[in-house]
Enzyme design. Structure first.
Site, PDB file in Angstrom:
ATOM      1  N   ASN A 226      47.489  43.591  57.417  1.00 14.94           N
ATOM      2  CA  ASN A 226      46.327  43.946  56.597  1.00 14.94           C
ATOM      3  C   ASN A 226      45.098  43.349  57.278  1.00 14.94           C
ATOM      4  O   ASN A 226      44.877  42.146  57.204  1.00 14.94           O
ATOM      5  CB  ASN A 226      46.511  43.366  55.179  1.00 14.94           C
ATOM      6  CG  ASN A 226      45.278  43.574  54.319  1.00 14.94           C
ATOM      7  OD1 ASN A 226      44.370  44.326  54.677  1.00 14.94           O
ATOM      8  ND2 ASN A 226      45.246  42.916  53.172  1.00 14.94           N
TER       9      ASN A 226
ATOM     10  N   LYS B  48      42.080  43.740  56.544  1.00 17.12           N
ATOM     11  CA  LYS B  48      40.971  43.510  55.598  1.00 17.12           C
ATOM     12  C   LYS B  48      39.664  44.059  56.183  1.00 17.12           C
ATOM     13  O   LYS B  48      39.694  45.059  56.897  1.00 17.12           O
ATOM     14  CB  LYS B  48      40.873  42.025  55.232  1.00 17.12           C
ATOM     15  CG  LYS B  48      42.231  41.464  54.791  1.00 17.12           C
ATOM     16  CD  LYS B  48      42.107  40.156  54.086  1.00 17.12           C
ATOM     17  CE  LYS B  48      43.498  39.613  53.828  1.00 17.12           C
ATOM     18  NZ  LYS B  48      43.508  38.457  52.956  1.00 17.12           N
TER      19      LYS B  48
ATOM     20  N   HIS C 220      46.062  44.950  45.846  1.00 14.35           N
ATOM     21  CA  HIS C 220      45.858  43.662  46.514  1.00 14.35           C
ATOM     22  C   HIS C 220      45.031  42.757  45.600  1.00 14.35           C
ATOM     23  O   HIS C 220      44.116  43.225  44.914  1.00 14.35           O
ATOM     24  CB  HIS C 220      45.135  43.885  47.850  1.00 14.35           C
ATOM     25  CG  HIS C 220      45.167  42.657  48.711  1.00 14.35           C
ATOM     26  ND1 HIS C 220      44.336  41.584  48.485  1.00 14.35           N
ATOM     27  CD2 HIS C 220      45.939  42.322  49.771  1.00 14.35           C
ATOM     28  CE1 HIS C 220      44.599  40.644  49.379  1.00 14.35           C
ATOM     29  NE2 HIS C 220      45.573  41.065  50.164  1.00 14.35           N
TER      30      HIS C 220
ATOM     31  N   GLU D 179      42.710  40.773  46.135  1.00 10.82           N
ATOM     32  CA  GLU D 179      41.258  40.791  46.377  1.00 10.82           C
ATOM     33  C   GLU D 179      40.620  41.976  45.668  1.00 10.82           C
ATOM     34  O   GLU D 179      39.511  41.891  45.151  1.00 10.82           O
ATOM     35  CB  GLU D 179      40.984  40.813  47.893  1.00 10.82           C
ATOM     36  CG  GLU D 179      41.318  39.460  48.521  1.00 10.82           C
ATOM     37  CD  GLU D 179      41.697  39.504  49.995  1.00 10.82           C
ATOM     38  OE1 GLU D 179      41.468  40.522  50.660  1.00 10.82           O
ATOM     39  OE2 GLU D 179      42.253  38.485  50.466  1.00 10.82           O
TER      40      GLU D 179
ATOM     41  N   GLU E 201      52.750  38.714  46.538  1.00  9.47           N
ATOM     42  CA  GLU E 201      51.704  37.927  47.189  1.00  9.47           C
ATOM     43  C   GLU E 201      51.132  36.918  46.200  1.00  9.47           C
ATOM     44  O   GLU E 201      50.220  37.257  45.425  1.00  9.47           O
ATOM     45  CB  GLU E 201      50.574  38.852  47.664  1.00  9.47           C
ATOM     46  CG  GLU E 201      51.005  39.850  48.706  1.00  9.47           C
ATOM     47  CD  GLU E 201      49.858  40.156  49.667  1.00  9.47           C
ATOM     48  OE1 GLU E 201      50.069  39.991  50.871  1.00  9.47           O
ATOM     49  OE2 GLU E 201      48.766  40.525  49.216  1.00  9.47           O
TER      50      GLU E 201
ATOM     51  N   GLY F 170      45.421  33.668  52.451  1.00  9.53           N
ATOM     52  CA  GLY F 170      44.291  33.200  53.250  1.00  9.53           C
ATOM     53  C   GLY F 170      43.987  31.725  53.067  1.00  9.53           C
ATOM     54  O   GLY F 170      42.936  31.247  53.483  1.00  9.53           O
TER      55      GLY F 170
ATOM     56  N   SER G  54      49.742  33.774  53.806  1.00 10.08           N
ATOM     57  CA  SER G  54      49.737  32.836  54.925  1.00 10.08           C
ATOM     58  C   SER G  54      51.044  32.831  55.727  1.00 10.08           C
ATOM     59  O   SER G  54      51.473  31.787  56.217  1.00 10.08           O
ATOM     60  CB  SER G  54      49.386  31.417  54.448  1.00 10.08           C
ATOM     61  OG  SER G  54      48.116  31.413  53.837  1.00 10.08           O
TER      62      SER G  54
END
Ligand code: PEP
Length: 254
Positions: free
Chosen positions: A9, A11, A98, A100, A170, A176, A216
């Protein structure tokens, strides 16, 4: 046998040339390493999709994905991109849900259910993300959160459509942040996800569903994570921007 997938991904990173050249490097490095029932997926920003889909066409088992779609078919949705548009450039996958997008763009379970329908209608395979926040983990409510995300976002699908869905666990606190779920923590949730699928769609569907871990993951921890019984690969953010790190993660399945 369910598929093992390593999906990158990117991003909102990489200019056009940088993205195309990273993708070329990835294809050259991984094409002989993607074996058996493994797939590699690169989910780039929209700007790269068309070009990298052409570059990837010759590499079996290397696929392209978007990171989002709008739920509507077409029309006055300035700045948005539809499932059929993504499909038309040669992408096969799309990341949905996701954290985010849930956190910064207000994507609710109900909106995600619509996006899932749009993806499936146009033949895109969804990589559907679920996972708890730090606060939800610490309060011990994480199983409940994950069950709700599945029930409200995914379980309206019939058995046939559900068979095209890849899930990604996730934990938000691991994305991250450099904090990774331990292999035991991740396995515990993956097993719970598989049990929850079995209750909804039956044991066979649960056994065939690919469930990725994301948060991560990197070349040092991927092999112990992927060795867990219910972890079928990874959704990789930061480490997918470095071709060598991504290659090392892909090679875990060799
Ligand atoms: C992600 O954003 O899906 C992700 C897993 O990111 P990272 O690997 O950087 O934690």
């Amino acid at each position: 046998m369910r598929k093992n997938i390593v999906a990158g991904n990117w991003k909102m990173n990489l200019g056009y040339e940088e993205g195309v050249s990273l993708f070329s490097e990835i294809v050259n490095m991984v094409k002989d390493e993607v074996i058996g029932n493994q797939e590699v997926v690169v989910c780039s920003p929209f700007i790269h999709l068309s070009s990298i889909a052409k570059l990837g066409a010759s590499a079996a088992n290397v696929h392209i994905g978007a990171q989002n779609i709008h739920q509507a078919e077409s029309g006055a949705y300035t700045g948005e991109v539809s499932a059929s548009q993504v499909k038309s450039v040669g992408a096969q996958y799309v990341i949905l849900g996701h954290s985010e997008r849930r956190a910064y763009f207000g994507e609710t379970d109900a909106i995600l259910a619509e996006k899932l329908n749009a993806a499936l209608k146009h033949g895109l395979k969804p990589i559907f993300c679920i996972g708890e926040t730090k606060e939800e983990r610490e309060s011990g409510r994480f199983f409940e959160v994950i069950k709700t995300q599945l029930e409200a976002g995914v379980f309206h699908l019939d058995q046939n459509d559900f068979a095209s869905v890849v899930l990604a666990y996730e934990p938000v606190w691991a994305i991250g942040t450099g904090l990774t779920a331990s292999p035991e923590q991740a396995q515990e949730v993956h097993a719970f996800i598989r049990e929850t699928i079995a209750k909804q769609y039956g044991a066979e569907a649960a056994e065939s569903t690919t469930i990725l871990y994301g948060g991560s993951a990197n070349p040092s921890n991927a092999s112990t994570l992927f060795a867990q019984k219910d972890i079928d690969g990874g959704l990789i953010g930061g480490a997918s921007l470095k071709s060598r790190d991504f290659l090392e993660i892909v090679k875990v399945f060799n």
